[in-house]
Design an enzyme around this catalytic site. Sequence first.
Site, PDB file in Angstrom:
ATOM      1  N   ARG A  46     146.239  80.914  30.192  1.00  0.00           N
ATOM      2  CA  ARG A  46     145.720  82.138  30.818  1.00  0.00           C
ATOM      3  C   ARG A  46     146.523  82.474  32.069  1.00  0.00           C
ATOM      4  O   ARG A  46     146.890  83.607  32.298  1.00  0.00           O
ATOM      5  CB  ARG A  46     144.233  81.905  31.151  1.00  0.00           C
ATOM      6  CG  ARG A  46     143.473  83.119  31.583  1.00  0.00           C
ATOM      7  CD  ARG A  46     141.989  82.812  31.679  1.00  0.00           C
ATOM      8  NE  ARG A  46     141.742  81.374  31.893  1.00  0.00           N
ATOM      9  CZ  ARG A  46     140.621  80.761  31.611  1.00  0.00           C
ATOM     10  NH1 ARG A  46     139.614  81.429  31.106  1.00  0.00           N
ATOM     11  NH2 ARG A  46     140.478  79.463  31.844  1.00  0.00           N
ATOM     12  N   LYS A 106     134.554  74.137  18.043  1.00  0.00           N
ATOM     13  CA  LYS A 106     133.354  74.128  17.189  1.00  0.00           C
ATOM     14  C   LYS A 106     132.512  75.381  17.348  1.00  0.00           C
ATOM     15  O   LYS A 106     131.867  75.835  16.401  1.00  0.00           O
ATOM     16  CB  LYS A 106     132.513  72.883  17.447  1.00  0.00           C
ATOM     17  CG  LYS A 106     132.130  72.657  18.903  1.00  0.00           C
ATOM     18  CD  LYS A 106     133.157  71.846  19.649  1.00  0.00           C
ATOM     19  CE  LYS A 106     132.907  71.888  21.135  1.00  0.00           C
ATOM     20  NZ  LYS A 106     133.639  70.879  21.872  1.00  0.00           N
ATOM     21  N   GLU A 130     139.504  68.622  12.739  1.00  0.00           N
ATOM     22  CA  GLU A 130     138.984  67.267  12.989  1.00  0.00           C
ATOM     23  C   GLU A 130     138.433  67.121  14.404  1.00  0.00           C
ATOM     24  O   GLU A 130     137.426  66.442  14.632  1.00  0.00           O
ATOM     25  CB  GLU A 130     140.101  66.238  12.757  1.00  0.00           C
ATOM     26  CG  GLU A 130     139.660  64.802  12.875  1.00  0.00           C
ATOM     27  CD  GLU A 130     138.613  64.442  11.837  1.00  0.00           C
ATOM     28  OE1 GLU A 130     138.939  64.351  10.660  1.00  0.00           O
ATOM     29  OE2 GLU A 130     137.435  64.259  12.226  1.00  0.00           O
ATOM     30  N   LYS A 206     128.212  71.573  16.168  1.00  0.00           N
ATOM     31  CA  LYS A 206     128.797  70.424  15.468  1.00  0.00           C
ATOM     32  C   LYS A 206     127.916  69.992  14.297  1.00  0.00           C
ATOM     33  O   LYS A 206     128.415  69.662  13.216  1.00  0.00           O
ATOM     34  CB  LYS A 206     128.978  69.260  16.443  1.00  0.00           C
ATOM     35  CG  LYS A 206     130.013  69.553  17.537  1.00  0.00           C
ATOM     36  CD  LYS A 206     129.891  68.560  18.675  1.00  0.00           C
ATOM     37  CE  LYS A 206     130.982  68.727  19.716  1.00  0.00           C
ATOM     38  NZ  LYS A 206     130.725  67.964  20.943  1.00  0.00           N
TER      39      LYS A 206
HETATM   40  P1  NAP Z   1     139.922  73.992  29.156  1.00  0.00           P
HETATM   41  O1  NAP Z   1     140.283  72.756  29.896  1.00  0.00           O
HETATM   42  O2  NAP Z   1     139.087  75.008  29.827  1.00  0.00           O
HETATM   43  O3  NAP Z   1     141.294  74.655  28.657  1.00  0.00           O
HETATM   44  C1  NAP Z   1     141.360  75.935  28.088  1.00  0.00           C
HETATM   45  C2  NAP Z   1     142.807  76.352  28.059  1.00  0.00           C
HETATM   46  O4  NAP Z   1     142.908  77.604  27.388  1.00  0.00           O
HETATM   47  C3  NAP Z   1     143.406  76.538  29.459  1.00  0.00           C
HETATM   48  O5  NAP Z   1     144.730  76.024  29.483  1.00  0.00           O
HETATM   49  C4  NAP Z   1     143.415  78.053  29.629  1.00  0.00           C
HETATM   50  O6  NAP Z   1     144.473  78.518  30.460  1.00  0.00           O
HETATM   51  C5  NAP Z   1     143.666  78.500  28.201  1.00  0.00           C
HETATM   52  N1  NAP Z   1     143.190  79.855  27.949  1.00  0.00           N
HETATM   53  C6  NAP Z   1     141.978  80.375  28.190  1.00  0.00           C
HETATM   54  N2  NAP Z   1     141.925  81.663  27.811  1.00  0.00           N
HETATM   55  C7  NAP Z   1     143.156  81.961  27.353  1.00  0.00           C
HETATM   56  C8  NAP Z   1     143.747  83.145  26.817  1.00  0.00           C
HETATM   57  N3  NAP Z   1     143.068  84.285  26.696  1.00  0.00           N
HETATM   58  N4  NAP Z   1     145.044  83.093  26.417  1.00  0.00           N
HETATM   59  C9  NAP Z   1     145.764  81.950  26.524  1.00  0.00           C
HETATM   60  N5  NAP Z   1     145.245  80.784  27.018  1.00  0.00           N
HETATM   61  C10 NAP Z   1     143.968  80.808  27.414  1.00  0.00           C
HETATM   62  O7  NAP Z   1     139.168  73.644  27.794  1.00  0.00           O
HETATM   63  P2  NAP Z   1     139.245  72.278  26.958  1.00  0.00           P
HETATM   64  O8  NAP Z   1     138.229  71.319  27.473  1.00  0.00           O
HETATM   65  O9  NAP Z   1     140.656  71.849  26.827  1.00  0.00           O
HETATM   66  O10 NAP Z   1     138.683  72.770  25.549  1.00  0.00           O
HETATM   67  C11 NAP Z   1     139.495  73.504  24.649  1.00  0.00           C
HETATM   68  C12 NAP Z   1     138.785  73.569  23.299  1.00  0.00           C
HETATM   69  O11 NAP Z   1     138.587  72.255  22.798  1.00  0.00           O
HETATM   70  C13 NAP Z   1     137.408  74.209  23.341  1.00  0.00           C
HETATM   71  O12 NAP Z   1     137.177  74.895  22.146  1.00  0.00           O
HETATM   72  C14 NAP Z   1     136.480  73.005  23.442  1.00  0.00           C
HETATM   73  O13 NAP Z   1     135.193  73.266  22.930  1.00  0.00           O
HETATM   74  C15 NAP Z   1     137.226  72.041  22.542  1.00  0.00           C
HETATM   75  N6  NAP Z   1     136.928  70.625  22.779  1.00  0.00           N
HETATM   76  C16 NAP Z   1     136.959  70.130  24.045  1.00  0.00           C
HETATM   77  C17 NAP Z   1     136.727  68.785  24.241  1.00  0.00           C
HETATM   78  C18 NAP Z   1     136.730  68.163  25.612  1.00  0.00           C
HETATM   79  O14 NAP Z   1     136.332  67.002  25.739  1.00  0.00           O
HETATM   80  N7  NAP Z   1     137.173  68.874  26.656  1.00  0.00           N
HETATM   81  C19 NAP Z   1     136.479  67.955  23.139  1.00  0.00           C
HETATM   82  C20 NAP Z   1     136.468  68.507  21.855  1.00  0.00           C
HETATM   83  C21 NAP Z   1     136.707  69.841  21.682  1.00  0.00           C
HETATM   84  P3  NAP Z   1     144.544  78.112  32.011  1.00  0.00           P
HETATM   85  O15 NAP Z   1     144.873  76.652  32.032  1.00  0.00           O
HETATM   86  O16 NAP Z   1     145.655  78.938  32.568  1.00  0.00           O
HETATM   87  O17 NAP Z   1     143.194  78.422  32.579  1.00  0.00           O
HETATM   88  N1  HSE Z   2     131.496  69.377  25.676  1.00  0.00           N
HETATM   89  C1  HSE Z   2     131.691  68.566  24.515  1.00  0.00           C
HETATM   90  C2  HSE Z   2     130.878  67.304  24.664  1.00  0.00           C
HETATM   91  C3  HSE Z   2     133.144  68.238  24.342  1.00  0.00           C
HETATM   92  O1  HSE Z   2     130.418  67.011  25.777  1.00  0.00           O
HETATM   93  O2  HSE Z   2     130.679  66.611  23.665  1.00  0.00           O
HETATM   94  C4  HSE Z   2     133.450  67.505  23.061  1.00  0.00           C
HETATM   95  O3  HSE Z   2     133.236  68.328  21.954  1.00  0.00           O
END
Ligand code: NAP
Ligand code: HSE
Length: 446
Positions: A46, A106, A130, A206
């Site tokens: 972003r 998810k 996955e 999920k």
């Molecule tokens: P995050 O830390 O908030 O990262 C989101 C990323 O997407 C950031 O780099 C952000 O850019 C970028 N972004 C947001 N809007 C954008 C746009 N319009 N165009 C281009 N880039 C954009 O989120 P995360 O924790 O990595 O989670 C990402 C995904 O994985 C989500 O769907 C979440 O549900 C899933 N997930 C997360 C976890 C976990 O433990 N965190 C586990 C399983 C699944 P900036 O860096 O510039 O803000």
């Molecule tokens: N927010 C999610 C959790 C990230 O706490 O399980 C993993 O999907």
Amino acid sequence: MMQQVNLGLIGGGTVGGAVFAALSERADLLTARLGLRLSVVSMAVRDASRPRAFEIPASLLAKDWKAVVHNPNVHVVVELMGGTTTAREAVLAALQHGKPVVTANKALLSAHGEELFAAARANLANLYYEASVAGGIPIIKILRESLVGNRTLALRGIVNGTCNYILTRMKLEGADFADVLADAQRLGFAEADPSLDVDGHDAAHKTGILASLAHGFWVRPEQVHVEGIRHVSRIDIQMAERLGYTIKLLGVVKNMAARAGKGRRSKAGILVAVYPALVRNDHVLASVNHAFNAVAVRGDMVGETLFYGRGAGGNPTASSVLSDLADAALDLRHDSHERVPAFVPHARGKTHVVPMAEAVSRYYVRLTVMDRPGVFARVASVLGAAKIGISSIFQPEGHEGEAVPVILMLHDASHAVLQKAMARIARLPAVRGIPTVLRVEDTEGA
Ligand code: NAP
Ligand code: HSE
């Protein structure tokens, strides 16, 4: 034969950053194992000026997601941005261009999965997910591939790391809900909007995905009953402990036909639900702590199985993304489409999702009542009229005052009957506030 598969990442946050770092650190290991090289050629974020925990050459940073998806040099699109609006556009656009997509999102699959899987099929482009459920545990592969010969009789999972982290620290340290949630956010477990975690929606997304995979028909988000953990207080955690239980937020997919077979009145079908429940301390799910997840699956051939691991955080989730990237790269190399179809409609029309009203359970109830004679009798009379049996009732000491807590353990009742009785009890003059009702999970049942 394809020697290098080029990846375009959308998102470089907790998960995207960990994927990027792992791909560079493990490039040789992956190349040796896969026989081809995975190479990031583009990444959209972003705000490109934000400092990041990983180093990325400026030449790889794309203007926006469209520049990634439409880049002819990108073979596989990796969506790690989160959300359901722009992410849907990006994933659909990639699939319509015939590009395979890997996602950890998810919420996106829950809201738009049917449309996205249809687009994948129509464009002969695979959609891999996955990392969308249970972080580093390969539960999608297990249900889709390893247990393909089984009918799923029951699935119970701790699938939200944030809630499990909060409940664990409330139990082990007597910690405060808000403080622990702030820690979960700092550690990168929580969603950008943490109410998705604590109100049970993330676990519901999920659980819906797992139910769809396990039963072969698309379970719509509105068919998943959702309760979060905001109403679970420290006293409930302490009382549950005293009774031999631990409170966990569970995602549950139960075969109600099997329950009917045990002499209960529920109709055939599956229940798909997320709720905080009392789990017996001697059940393995009770000892799954902090941000760990676990999914217990009972198959009709295999019997009980249990899958355990880190459910959230950068590296565990990136581990699952790498697994999908390996599959995507090898499927591209071998021109393989729908190697194992995502949601096979084998059960469409054969089973259905049962409304929560019909779900039968035992219950833990905490009432706050005026400490005066005759209150227990009035509560018991409402429950008796509803034909709900009481297995125990007690008033913990140390809560002296006008209003005191009373804990009731109740025998089996349907959700609908219990709700009605609780509404009547809440109206009794001696009862204060809204009763706290938690299910007692019958982990031996279907
Ligand atoms: P995050 O830390 O908030 O990262 C989101 C990323 O997407 C950031 O780099 C952000 O850019 C970028 N972004 C947001 N809007 C954008 C746009 N319009 N165009 C281009 N880039 C954009 O989120 P995360 O924790 O990595 O989670 C990402 C995904 O994985 C989500 O769907 C979440 O549900 C899933 N997930 C997360 C976890 C976990 O433990 N965190 C586990 C399983 C699944 P900036 O860096 O510039 O803000
Ligand atoms: N927010 C999610 C959790 C990230 O706490 O399980 C993993 O999907």
